[in-house]
Scaffold this motif. Sequence first.
Motif, mmCIF file in Angstrom:
data_model
loop_
_atom_site.group_PDB
_atom_site.id
_atom_site.type_symbol
_atom_site.label_atom_id
_atom_site.label_comp_id
_atom_site.label_asym_id
_atom_site.label_seq_id
_atom_site.Cartn_x
_atom_site.Cartn_y
_atom_site.Cartn_z
ATOM 1 N N LYS A 46 -3.021 -5.664 1.127
ATOM 2 C CA LYS A 46 -4.422 -5.673 0.676
ATOM 3 C C LYS A 46 -4.718 -6.925 -0.153
ATOM 4 O O LYS A 46 -5.700 -7.636 0.116
ATOM 5 C CB LYS A 46 -4.660 -4.409 -0.152
ATOM 6 C CG LYS A 46 -6.075 -4.162 -0.442
ATOM 7 C CD LYS A 46 -6.310 -2.715 -0.833
ATOM 8 C CE LYS A 46 -7.817 -2.540 -0.912
ATOM 9 N NZ LYS A 46 -8.262 -1.801 -1.989
ATOM 10 N N ASP A 73 4.116 -0.439 -2.438
ATOM 11 C CA ASP A 73 3.892 -1.850 -2.803
ATOM 12 C C ASP A 73 3.458 -2.661 -1.573
ATOM 13 O O ASP A 73 2.573 -3.506 -1.663
ATOM 14 C CB ASP A 73 5.181 -2.477 -3.364
ATOM 15 C CG ASP A 73 5.487 -2.010 -4.790
ATOM 16 O OD1 ASP A 73 4.558 -1.566 -5.475
ATOM 17 O OD2 ASP A 73 6.663 -2.114 -5.191
ATOM 18 N N HIS A 127 -0.125 -2.252 -0.753
ATOM 19 C CA HIS A 127 -0.912 -2.963 -1.773
ATOM 20 C C HIS A 127 -0.835 -4.477 -1.527
ATOM 21 O O HIS A 127 -1.850 -5.181 -1.613
ATOM 22 C CB HIS A 127 -0.356 -2.597 -3.161
ATOM 23 C CG HIS A 127 -1.087 -3.243 -4.283
ATOM 24 N ND1 HIS A 127 -2.253 -2.727 -4.805
ATOM 25 C CD2 HIS A 127 -0.833 -4.376 -4.974
ATOM 26 C CE1 HIS A 127 -2.692 -3.525 -5.767
ATOM 27 N NE2 HIS A 127 -1.843 -4.531 -5.902
#
Length: 512
Positions: free
Chosen positions: A403, A397, A400
């Motif tokens: 990002k 997570d 991510h």
Amino acid sequence: MKFLKWIKIEKIGYGGIGLARMSDGKRILIKWWALPWNVVDLKIVKQKKDYIEAHITDIKSYDKTIVDAVPFCDHFFSSLEKKDLTDEEKTKIWCGGCKRQLLSYPNQLKLKQDIIEDAFTKIKKLVPEIAILPIIASPEEKWYRNKIEFSFGKYIIKRDDKLNILSDWSVGFHKQWEFSKIVNIDSCWLISTATNEIFWYIKNLLISSWLPVYDQKTHKGFFRHLVIREGVNTQQLLVNLVVSDQYLVEDEQKSQWDNLLEIIKNDSYLKDKVTSFVVTYNNGLADVTHTPDSETKIITGEGQMYDKLLFTKENISEDQEKNEIEVSFRISPFSFFQTNTHGAEVLFHTAAQMVGYTKGTILDLYCGTGSIGISFMKLGMGDNLVGIEIVEDAIIDAWHNAKINGLDEKVFFAATPAEKAFTTVPEITQKLENLWLVVVDPPRDWLHKNVISTLAQLKKEYEFKLLYISCNPITMARDIELLLQEGFSIKSLQPVDMFPQTHHIETIWVLQ
Ligand SMILES: C[S@@+](CC[C@H](N)C(=O)[O-])C[C@H]1O[C@@H](n2cnc3c(N)ncnc32)[C@H](O)[C@@H]1O
């Protein structure tokens, strides 16, 4: 002697434990519902050489300047307001949560402040000039939790020396003192209306399936836990139903479960309200939602949900922007995320202000989904982030999350225990150039001795600030003492309330 009468509680320690004394000076530790200056009758549950452990059986008198509120929840029970209860009513009380609802919120904060002052007495003696600032209140006193974990089970009470099963299908919380019993809950004051509504809806669906609840004593049955997580700033919901399928042997029960899964997949109300529904098959003996052997399957959605934290840059970054900053987070079923979303915004913003404008590298040793480091970077602090975390899903997570917040070029995350990180992932050492800030926000335990020595070693190599956030002032106090011995000095400390109605306390320290 099994009972003690008319004992005055002198003070409350961390965990809500009341402290009193016998006439010979022996300490009495009073668990559950202890409040300062209450006079109580007690039942002794443990006799040790140095202390006695006891439970309250009756409250004889209480200080109305402290105990100044009327309990709001039907599942709360206090001997202060004893009622004649029917057997059915008895299955719904003593859920064990929200123990402080006999106190108004200002009094709850005052009590927490006293407990913190007490927990840090030794440190104040070592560093008399430190000031413990007044605790910052939670933005909400109720309905603030974004995660709730219900358990399934039975509720049995004794009558006429026989065991009578009053309810063999309960979902709610473990009863105080009697862990194997589950208090049947209809709604909870700590979660939002949206979460309460979905809980009620799912509860009725599960009841109508006729599948049995899991019994923690016999380890038989099916439904174990129901975990609901809410994205407070996104209105998303993630539901995780935890079941044990090892005794689902009869064809009839298997088809009941298949039918229920079809309903969950196709129900229009659930489709509308629930972002993702997952089922965790957990056949382990421990009363936990998952183990390394459990398996989680996605029933609807993507198996995760998103939430946002909202901040302003006021008093933090050099540009003093007042615009709102949004930081998005993907959260998987077993990743940690602060349970009070608006409280987390206050906590992280306060911590950022205390740390001040920071350049260079931020190292977060217990980073979860990257929430503190990513929020700080979005607030304009730091140039790079290195995050360490034991839960692999949380690290997935975190990558991510970096990002989606446009920071993927500036981060490095590793799934490894903090106490081993520097040996298991040697790359970390190379990433620490220009280290400016180290963050430690561990679980309730104290820091592992390797983490203390890592911090001491880093101190020899870099000039950095250490941000220590903890929900346990006792373990924190011990760690701060060790860090002082390693040459750290205290810059500031600030308690923040993240858990109204309960005894939990969060404290932020900045050291250098
Ligand atoms: C109190 S949470 C804080 C997480 C994060 N700072 C946040 O605010 O969302 C503590 C985190 O430490 C992780 N953790 C527990 N033991 C650990 C260890 N030995 N090494 C690294 N992380 C650990 C937990 O999984 C959890 O994500």
